[in-house]
Design an enzyme around this catalytic site. Structure first.
Site, PDB file in Angstrom:
ATOM      1  N   CYS A  47       0.887  -1.025   0.070  1.00  0.00           N
ATOM      2  CA  CYS A  47      -0.127   0.077   0.020  1.00  0.00           C
ATOM      3  C   CYS A  47       0.851   1.179  -0.090  1.00  0.00           C
ATOM      4  O   CYS A  47       2.091   1.190   0.428  1.00  0.00           O
ATOM      5  CB  CYS A  47      -0.878   0.168   1.378  1.00  0.00           C
ATOM      6  N   SER A  49       0.733   3.620   1.771  1.00  0.00           N
ATOM      7  CA  SER A  49       1.251   4.247   3.349  1.00  0.00           C
ATOM      8  C   SER A  49       2.581   3.417   3.387  1.00  0.00           C
ATOM      9  O   SER A  49       3.536   4.148   4.201  1.00  0.00           O
ATOM     10  CB  SER A  49       0.090   3.877   4.337  1.00  0.00           C
ATOM     11  N   HIS A  52       5.095   5.924   1.939  1.00  0.00           N
ATOM     12  CA  HIS A  52       5.224   7.027   2.825  1.00  0.00           C
ATOM     13  C   HIS A  52       6.038   6.789   4.063  1.00  0.00           C
ATOM     14  O   HIS A  52       6.751   7.692   4.581  1.00  0.00           O
ATOM     15  CB  HIS A  52       3.817   7.605   3.283  1.00  0.00           C
ATOM     16  N   HIS A  69       0.749  -3.794   5.694  1.00  0.00           N
ATOM     17  CA  HIS A  69      -0.406  -3.616   6.626  1.00  0.00           C
ATOM     18  C   HIS A  69      -1.805  -4.036   5.780  1.00  0.00           C
ATOM     19  O   HIS A  69      -2.687  -3.540   6.184  1.00  0.00           O
ATOM     20  CB  HIS A  69      -0.748  -2.282   7.258  1.00  0.00           C
ATOM     21  N   CYS A 176      -6.630  -3.074   4.037  1.00  0.00           N
ATOM     22  CA  CYS A 176      -6.711  -1.696   3.780  1.00  0.00           C
ATOM     23  C   CYS A 176      -7.148  -1.145   2.547  1.00  0.00           C
ATOM     24  O   CYS A 176      -8.218  -0.348   2.529  1.00  0.00           O
ATOM     25  CB  CYS A 176      -5.001  -1.197   3.797  1.00  0.00           C
TER      26      CYS A 176
HETATM   27  N1  COD Z   1      -4.628  15.667  -9.981  1.00  0.00           N
HETATM   28  C1  COD Z   1      -5.080  14.448 -10.312  1.00  0.00           C
HETATM   29  N2  COD Z   1      -4.679  13.007 -10.349  1.00  0.00           N
HETATM   30  C2  COD Z   1      -3.518  13.060  -9.653  1.00  0.00           C
HETATM   31  C3  COD Z   1      -2.694  14.320  -9.221  1.00  0.00           C
HETATM   32  C4  COD Z   1      -3.319  15.635  -9.599  1.00  0.00           C
HETATM   33  N3  COD Z   1      -2.591  16.728  -9.285  1.00  0.00           N
HETATM   34  N4  COD Z   1      -1.502  13.724  -8.483  1.00  0.00           N
HETATM   35  C5  COD Z   1      -1.687  12.458  -8.720  1.00  0.00           C
HETATM   36  N5  COD Z   1      -2.718  12.040  -9.143  1.00  0.00           N
HETATM   37  C6  COD Z   1      -3.013  10.614  -9.473  1.00  0.00           C
HETATM   38  C7  COD Z   1      -1.722   9.899  -9.851  1.00  0.00           C
HETATM   39  O1  COD Z   1      -1.710   9.676 -11.195  1.00  0.00           O
HETATM   40  C8  COD Z   1      -2.498   8.331  -9.331  1.00  0.00           C
HETATM   41  O2  COD Z   1      -3.122   7.492 -10.341  1.00  0.00           O
HETATM   42  C9  COD Z   1      -3.485   8.757  -8.248  1.00  0.00           C
HETATM   43  O3  COD Z   1      -3.387  10.091  -8.009  1.00  0.00           O
HETATM   44  C10 COD Z   1      -2.755   8.201  -6.787  1.00  0.00           C
HETATM   45  O4  COD Z   1      -2.912   6.854  -6.785  1.00  0.00           O
HETATM   46  P1  COD Z   1      -1.861   5.918  -5.936  1.00  0.00           P
HETATM   47  O5  COD Z   1      -1.780   4.696  -6.703  1.00  0.00           O
HETATM   48  O6  COD Z   1      -0.801   6.889  -5.841  1.00  0.00           O
HETATM   49  O7  COD Z   1      -2.487   5.754  -4.588  1.00  0.00           O
HETATM   50  P2  COD Z   1      -3.564   4.875  -3.643  1.00  0.00           P
HETATM   51  O8  COD Z   1      -4.688   4.837  -4.453  1.00  0.00           O
HETATM   52  O9  COD Z   1      -2.902   3.473  -3.312  1.00  0.00           O
HETATM   53  O10 COD Z   1      -3.481   5.517  -2.215  1.00  0.00           O
HETATM   54  C11 COD Z   1      -3.766   7.052  -2.390  1.00  0.00           C
HETATM   55  C12 COD Z   1      -3.932   7.560  -1.025  1.00  0.00           C
HETATM   56  C13 COD Z   1      -4.353   8.905  -0.928  1.00  0.00           C
HETATM   57  C14 COD Z   1      -4.934   7.061   0.113  1.00  0.00           C
HETATM   58  C15 COD Z   1      -2.460   7.395  -0.201  1.00  0.00           C
HETATM   59  O11 COD Z   1      -1.629   7.976  -1.063  1.00  0.00           O
HETATM   60  C16 COD Z   1      -2.205   8.140   1.237  1.00  0.00           C
HETATM   61  O12 COD Z   1      -2.154   9.363   1.313  1.00  0.00           O
HETATM   62  N6  COD Z   1      -2.472   7.235   2.021  1.00  0.00           N
HETATM   63  C17 COD Z   1      -2.365   7.584   3.559  1.00  0.00           C
HETATM   64  C18 COD Z   1      -3.753   7.953   4.000  1.00  0.00           C
HETATM   65  C19 COD Z   1      -4.622   6.793   4.277  1.00  0.00           C
HETATM   66  O13 COD Z   1      -5.699   6.817   4.917  1.00  0.00           O
HETATM   67  N7  COD Z   1      -4.521   5.719   3.307  1.00  0.00           N
HETATM   68  C20 COD Z   1      -5.447   4.679   3.413  1.00  0.00           C
HETATM   69  C21 COD Z   1      -4.582   3.588   3.242  1.00  0.00           C
HETATM   70  S1  COD Z   1      -3.135   3.271   4.499  1.00  0.00           S
HETATM   71 ZN    ZN Z   2      -2.910   1.057   3.581  1.00  0.00          ZN
END
Ligand code: COD
Ligand code: ZN
Ligand code: ZN
Length: 376
Positions: A47, A49, A52, A69, A176
């Site tokens: 994931c 996180s 991060h 996780h 998650c």
């Molecule tokens: N505008 C539009 N899309 C965008 C931009 C932008 N400016 N920047 C990036 N993107 C797109 C990317 O191209 C990508 O497709 C998408 O946003 C992000 O996807 P991923 O694959 O990076 O992320 P996910 O879906 O696996 O997770 C996103 C979270 C926001 C949940 C994660 O990064 C995070 O912040 N996690 C901590 C908070 C939380 O509760 N997480 C739950 C899981 S632990």
């Molecule tokens: Zn997660």
């Protein structure tokens, strides 16, 4: 099991220090103490996180640590007094526990048990010791799950017993990503049939939000991402429109407001950037819109908004693990999956043997994967 009561030597990916590749090592996993459960992890997702935390931009985690996780496995043995699971049961270890006793657990509206990391550190088990060691050093637990280990030990209140028919290589995502996104639509926003939704960010969590909006009966689901390669899967899962903010001169909130008349009923920020958090808020109906934030910013970062955005009636909220009371609700969610109510299998783009964990992180960093599942 023959291993009960004994130290198990097995593989785990140890993060010795921040910003370093994980190191697949042989670790020792001590038997569970009273109230604890030792689980053989079968599959684990990677994931964002985890990434991060490795970068040191989320939560205060002590190193060395075993991350991960989002896993699923089988109970190997249980400590004294454990009654809710037994060896052989299929389980999901829970990064948000459910102790059943704290004021949040007793409140039917809340899911954030006070044993969660933000209230009480989960780097060591509740008795403040670790069950992991490697090369003579104590290794920290992570959120009491540490699924990047072939065997892990967790408190009983951080384990959900699931249907014996559940495929562990798929339902690991319920630990998650899938539950977080799906629940954000169902529980946090409470999306209504016939409504309009906008989902910012089409990673594994954003796509799970789309699945939730569709199951809730939304009539229009607008997917927003700067990577158009994500659009095909978003459509397959239920998005009705896909837009790239870079294709427009005007701000994306204006585009969405024009597309829908008064803005969407529900917007979701699933990226974790200040500008998209504000844009998502401004994209929902000024009077009745609900904006759910799932992304987090790098630690220490903040955003500022014009309070007028809220004064006119918008609701701005967030949730952890999709608002599900974890031990109680995840087994039901797994059963709904087995009944084919939704299909998060499409989120799994890569499956790798556990030893290729760093390759999995690379796929995530480069945006090539939605979810990679590692198999032991
Ligand atoms: N505008 C539009 N899309 C965008 C931009 C932008 N400016 N920047 C990036 N993107 C797109 C990317 O191209 C990508 O497709 C998408 O946003 C992000 O996807 P991923 O694959 O990076 O992320 P996910 O879906 O696996 O997770 C996103 C979270 C926001 C949940 C994660 O990064 C995070 O912040 N996690 C901590 C908070 C939380 O509760 N997480 C739950 C899981 S632990
Ligand atoms: Zn997660
Ligand atoms: Zn609790």
């Amino acid at each position: 099991m023959a291993t009960a009561g004994k130290v198990i030597r097995c593989r785990a990916a140890v993060a010795w220090a921040p910003r370093q590749p994980l190191s697949v090592e042989e670790v020792e996993v001590a038997p569970p103490k009273a109230g604890e459960v030792r689980i053989k992890i079968v599959a684990t997702g990677i994931c964002h996180s985890d990434e991060h935390i490795l970068k040191g931009s989320l939560l205060n985690v002590e190193f060395p640590v075993i991350l991960g996780h989002e896993g699923a496995g089988i109970v190997e043995s249980t400590g004294e007094g454990v009654t809710s699971v037994k060896p052989g049961d299929k389980v999901i270890p829970l990064c948000v526990p459910q102790c059943g006793k704290c004021s949040f657990c007793l409140n039917p509206e809340s899911n954030l048990c006070q044993k969660f990391h933000l209230c009480e550190s989960q780097n060591l088990l509740p008795d403040k010791t670790s069950r992991f060691s490697c090369k003579g050093k104590q290794i920290h637990h992570f959120l009491w799950v540490s699924t990047f280990a072939e065997y892990t030990v967790v408190p009983e209140y951080a384990v959900a017993k699931i249907d014996a028919a559940a495929p562990l290589d798929k339902v690991c995502l319920f630990g998650c990503g899938f539950s977080t996104g799906y629940g954000a639509a169902i529980n946090t926003a409470k999306v209504k049939p016939g409504s309009t939704c906008a989902v910012f960010g089409l990673g594994g969590v954003g796509l799970s939000v789309i699945i939730g909006c569709k199951v809730a009966g939304a009539s229009r689901i607008i997917a927003v991402d700067i990577n158009k390669d994500k659009f095909a899967k978003a459509k397959q899962l239920g998005a009705t429109d896909c837009i790239n903010p870079q294709d427009f001169k005007k701000p994306i909130q204006e585009v969405l407001t024009e597309m829908t008349g008064q803005g969407v009923d529900y917007s979701f920020e699933v990226i974790g950037k200040p500008e998209t958090m504000v844009a998502a808020l401004a994209s929902c109906n000024m009077n009745t819109g609900v904006c759910v934030v799932l992304g987090v910013l790098d630690s220490g970062a903040e955003i500022s908004i014009d309070p007028m955005l809220l004064l006119t009636g918008r609701t701005w909220k967030g949730s952890m693990l999709g608002g599900w009371k974890s031990r109680e609700c995840l087994p039901k969610l797994v059963s709904s999956y087995l009944e084919k109510k939704f299909n998060p299998d499409l989120l799994i783009t890569h499956t790798l043997p556990f030893d290729k964990v760093n390759e999995g992180f690379e796929l995530l960093r480069t945006g090539k994967s939605i979810r990679t599942v590692l198999l032991f």
